[in-house]
Design an enzyme around this catalytic site. Structure first.
Site, PDB file in Angstrom:
ATOM      1  N   MET A 161       0.850  -1.195   0.000  1.00 47.12           N
ATOM      2  CA  MET A 161       0.000   0.000   0.000  1.00 47.12           C
ATOM      3  C   MET A 161       0.884   1.243   0.000  1.00 47.12           C
ATOM      4  O   MET A 161       0.448   2.327   0.406  1.00 47.12           O
ATOM      5  CB  MET A 161      -0.926  -0.008   1.213  1.00 47.12           C
ATOM      6  CG  MET A 161      -1.892  -1.199   1.184  1.00 47.12           C
ATOM      7  SD  MET A 161      -3.412  -0.918   2.108  1.00 47.12           S
ATOM      8  CE  MET A 161      -2.788  -0.681   3.750  1.00 47.12           C
ATOM      9  N   GLY A 162       2.126   1.093  -0.446  1.00 50.15           N
ATOM     10  CA  GLY A 162       3.026   2.246  -0.512  1.00 50.15           C
ATOM     11  C   GLY A 162       3.584   2.609   0.854  1.00 50.15           C
ATOM     12  O   GLY A 162       3.602   1.783   1.766  1.00 50.15           O
TER      13      GLY A 162
ATOM     14  N   HIS B  21       9.452  -3.422   3.247  1.00 44.83           N
ATOM     15  CA  HIS B  21       9.055  -3.623   1.845  1.00 44.83           C
ATOM     16  C   HIS B  21      10.276  -3.902   0.972  1.00 44.83           C
ATOM     17  O   HIS B  21      10.221  -4.710   0.053  1.00 44.83           O
ATOM     18  CB  HIS B  21       8.339  -2.377   1.303  1.00 44.83           C
ATOM     19  CG  HIS B  21       7.062  -2.054   2.016  1.00 44.83           C
ATOM     20  ND1 HIS B  21       6.947  -0.971   2.849  1.00 44.83           N
ATOM     21  CD2 HIS B  21       5.854  -2.675   2.013  1.00 44.83           C
ATOM     22  CE1 HIS B  21       5.708  -0.921   3.327  1.00 44.83           C
ATOM     23  NE2 HIS B  21       5.030  -1.940   2.838  1.00 44.83           N
TER      24      HIS B  21
ATOM     25  N   GLU C  35       6.219 -11.446   7.272  1.00 46.88           N
ATOM     26  CA  GLU C  35       5.740 -12.182   8.450  1.00 46.88           C
ATOM     27  C   GLU C  35       5.204 -11.243   9.528  1.00 46.88           C
ATOM     28  O   GLU C  35       4.547 -11.669  10.452  1.00 46.88           O
ATOM     29  CB  GLU C  35       6.882 -13.021   9.038  1.00 46.88           C
ATOM     30  CG  GLU C  35       7.184 -14.251   8.219  1.00 46.88           C
ATOM     31  CD  GLU C  35       8.148 -15.188   8.924  1.00 46.88           C
ATOM     32  OE1 GLU C  35       8.768 -14.790   9.926  1.00 46.88           O
ATOM     33  OE2 GLU C  35       8.286 -16.326   8.444  1.00 46.88           O
ATOM     34  N   LYS C  36       5.531  -9.964   9.407  1.00 46.98           N
ATOM     35  CA  LYS C  36       5.064  -9.023  10.433  1.00 46.98           C
ATOM     36  C   LYS C  36       3.529  -9.061  10.541  1.00 46.98           C
ATOM     37  O   LYS C  36       2.981  -9.068  11.632  1.00 46.98           O
ATOM     38  CB  LYS C  36       5.536  -7.616  10.084  1.00 46.98           C
ATOM     39  CG  LYS C  36       5.315  -6.631  11.185  1.00 46.98           C
ATOM     40  CD  LYS C  36       4.647  -5.446  10.599  1.00 46.98           C
ATOM     41  CE  LYS C  36       3.827  -4.696  11.549  1.00 46.98           C
ATOM     42  NZ  LYS C  36       2.821  -3.931  10.835  1.00 46.98           N
TER      43      LYS C  36
ATOM     44  N   GLN D 245      -2.458 -11.879   8.350  1.00 51.94           N
ATOM     45  CA  GLN D 245      -2.676 -11.640   6.919  1.00 51.94           C
ATOM     46  C   GLN D 245      -2.015 -12.740   6.088  1.00 51.94           C
ATOM     47  O   GLN D 245      -2.607 -13.271   5.134  1.00 51.94           O
ATOM     48  CB  GLN D 245      -2.108 -10.274   6.544  1.00 51.94           C
ATOM     49  CG  GLN D 245      -2.031 -10.023   5.044  1.00 51.94           C
ATOM     50  CD  GLN D 245      -1.670  -8.587   4.733  1.00 51.94           C
ATOM     51  OE1 GLN D 245      -2.483  -7.698   4.836  1.00 51.94           O
ATOM     52  NE2 GLN D 245      -0.434  -8.348   4.316  1.00 51.94           N
TER      53      GLN D 245
ATOM     54  N   SER E  95       4.557   1.155   8.247  1.00 49.33           N
ATOM     55  CA  SER E  95       4.291   2.497   7.711  1.00 49.33           C
ATOM     56  C   SER E  95       3.654   3.385   8.773  1.00 49.33           C
ATOM     57  O   SER E  95       3.695   4.606   8.681  1.00 49.33           O
ATOM     58  CB  SER E  95       3.342   2.403   6.515  1.00 49.33           C
ATOM     59  OG  SER E  95       3.868   1.500   5.585  1.00 49.33           O
ATOM     60  N   ARG E  96       3.038   2.760   9.774  1.00 46.49           N
ATOM     61  CA  ARG E  96       2.344   3.567  10.785  1.00 46.49           C
ATOM     62  C   ARG E  96       3.262   4.026  11.917  1.00 46.49           C
ATOM     63  O   ARG E  96       2.860   4.851  12.722  1.00 46.49           O
ATOM     64  CB  ARG E  96       1.165   2.777  11.358  1.00 46.49           C
ATOM     65  CG  ARG E  96       0.068   2.532  10.312  1.00 46.49           C
ATOM     66  CD  ARG E  96      -1.105   1.776  10.913  1.00 46.49           C
ATOM     67  NE  ARG E  96      -2.248   1.759  10.021  1.00 46.49           N
ATOM     68  CZ  ARG E  96      -2.632   0.688   9.311  1.00 46.49           C
ATOM     69  NH1 ARG E  96      -1.928  -0.419   9.365  1.00 46.49           N
ATOM     70  NH2 ARG E  96      -3.695   0.755   8.535  1.00 46.49           N
TER      71      ARG E  96
HETATM   72  O1  PAF Z   1       0.018  -5.589   3.812  1.00 45.20           O
HETATM   73  C1  PAF Z   1      -0.441  -4.696   3.058  1.00 45.20           C
HETATM   74  O2  PAF Z   1       0.200  -3.703   2.782  1.00 45.20           O
HETATM   75  C2  PAF Z   1      -1.837  -4.857   2.480  1.00 45.20           C
HETATM   76  O3  PAF Z   1      -2.682  -5.472   3.390  1.00 45.20           O
HETATM   77  C3  PAF Z   1      -1.836  -5.587   1.127  1.00 45.20           C
HETATM   78  C4  PAF Z   1      -1.362  -7.016   1.266  1.00 45.20           C
HETATM   79  C5  PAF Z   1      -0.976  -4.851   0.133  1.00 45.20           C
HETATM   80  C6  PAF Z   1      -3.259  -5.623   0.572  1.00 45.20           C
HETATM   81  O4  PAF Z   1      -3.761  -4.349   0.382  1.00 45.20           O
END
Ligand code: PAF
Length: 366
Positions: free
Chosen positions: A118-119, A125, A236-237, A241, A274-275
């Site tokens: 999500m940038g 990343h 893994e963080k 998800q 990112s937060r």
């Molecule tokens: O982990 C993320 O950044 C988001 O949940 C993802 C996997 C890109 C889906 O929008």
């Protein structure tokens, strides 16, 4: 000149906040701490020894990427480790361009790897992109802040966005194609399908954020359909998800593999997110690293077969007293996220806790 570098680095403070030390390629050491940037060695101490310790681990390749965001230093970007020219990264903003670029990449590389994001890219990343690139596949990174995974009361509007910095990081990390769809492309007006997820999507994170994993699964299924990667990389963080995506890919029999990449941490153990930039100074420095320390501490107390209840109660109390609002801290079976009464093989400690409005997630193996 070093003054230019300092000014440029101040301009990139959003990228620099989280890095304590940066070694520039020409003998200048710059300390970056919370946006406060000082030159420690190099031009100003001509003839002297740069006085900072050598950077370690992930910091080592930061400068090349850092330069990418700095106009004055861009001349340094186009060299890779062997000193050869990097291929320019392609950017697709609509499906036609994406299909054409992916077809070219498949022809040139054979395999395609996807890194969905999500940038607001950070070292976590970059580790995903690097793992994808190292696999030999042409790497496609998507940047899309997915509205479907945010509830009405969540932080969609204030989710950090910095496309120019993200693209510079991707290019410097060896990404071949950046996929930047807009909301209409991902969710056309007549869109009528979402992916309903249960199992690991129901507990913990899924219970605290109802509907969140429906949004994540739906957007990932769409990205997989658009890019058709051979593999996709997740950190893994976000342990829950990762399990939800594994389950979905297995259940609807999608033809790709999911690759998990270890959590990248700040020097003090805080998981990159990112937060994190929204933490205030005291929370960032004093409180936030405690979450990981507590997980490590509990994991250290749990030998095979040891009951988890007492250490978990104590750890929750400790975090609450330190100022966290604990959403959950639990011992679970890693893949299914079912609660475990005692440590066993494949167990994972997972936690989510809030400091003011910032939610921190973390997990460790037991
Ligand atoms: O982990 C993320 O950044 C988001 O949940 C993802 C996997 C890109 C889906 O929008």
């Amino acid at each position: 000149d070093i003054g230019d570098i300092e000014r440029a680095m101040h301009g990139a403070a959003a990228m620099g906040r989280n890095f304590r030390r940066v070694l520039l390629g020409f003998g200048v050491v710059i300390e970056v701490a919370k946006g406060d940037i000082r030159a420690l060695g190099g031009e100003r101490q001509r003839g002297g020894t740069p006085n900072a310790a050598r950077p370690t681990g992930d910091e080592r390749d930061f400068p090349r990427e850092f330069h990418a965001g700095l106009p004055c230093c861009q001349v340094m970007l186009p060299l890779d480790r062997r000193g050869t020219k990097l291929r320019a990264m392609r950017i697709a903003r609509n499906l036609a361009d994406l299909r054409e670029a992916v077809a070219d990449l498949r022809a040139s590389h054979g395999a395609i790897a996807l890194v969905p994001t999500m940038g607001a890219l950070h070292a976590g990343h970059r580790a995903l992109v690097r793992a994808a690139v190292a696999s030999g596949a042409a790497t496609v990174t998507s940047i899309f802040v997915n509205p479907l995974q945010f509830a009405a009361n969540e932080d969609l509007a204030r989710y950090p966005r910095d496309e120019a910095a993200d693209l510079a990081i991707l290019e410097a990390s060896g990404c071949a194609l950046a996929w930047l769809p807009d909301v209409k492309t991902m969710y056309p007006p007549d869109d009528a399908t979402t992916i309903s997820v249960t199992g690991p999507a129901e507990n913990w994170e899924g219970a605290v954020r109802p509907g969140h994993f429906r949004g994540v699964a739906t957007v990932c299924a769409k990205l997989f359909g658009q890019v058709r990667p051979d593999r996709a990389y997740f950190g893994e963080k976000d342990w829950s998800q990762l399990q939800v995506i594994h389950r979905m890919v297995a259940d609807i029999m999608l033809p790709l593999t999911i690759e998990a990449v270890e959590t990248v941490r700040e020097w003090d153990g805080l998981a990159m997110s990112s937060r994190n930039r929204f933490l205030d100074e005291t929370d960032r420095v004093v409180r936030a690293p405690l979450l990981h320390q507590v997980l490590i501490d509990v994991a250290g107390q749990l030998g095979d077969g040891d009951a988890a209840e007492a250490p978990l109660i104590e750890a929750r109390r400790w975090l609450t007293e330190a100022g966290f609002a604990v959403d959950y801290l639990a011992l679970v079976h890693g893949p299914t996220l079912k609660e475990l009464p005692a440590a066993a093989s494949g167990a994972r400690l997972i936690a989510a806790a809030r400091l003011a409005a910032v939610r921190l997630l973390d997990n460790v193996a037991v």
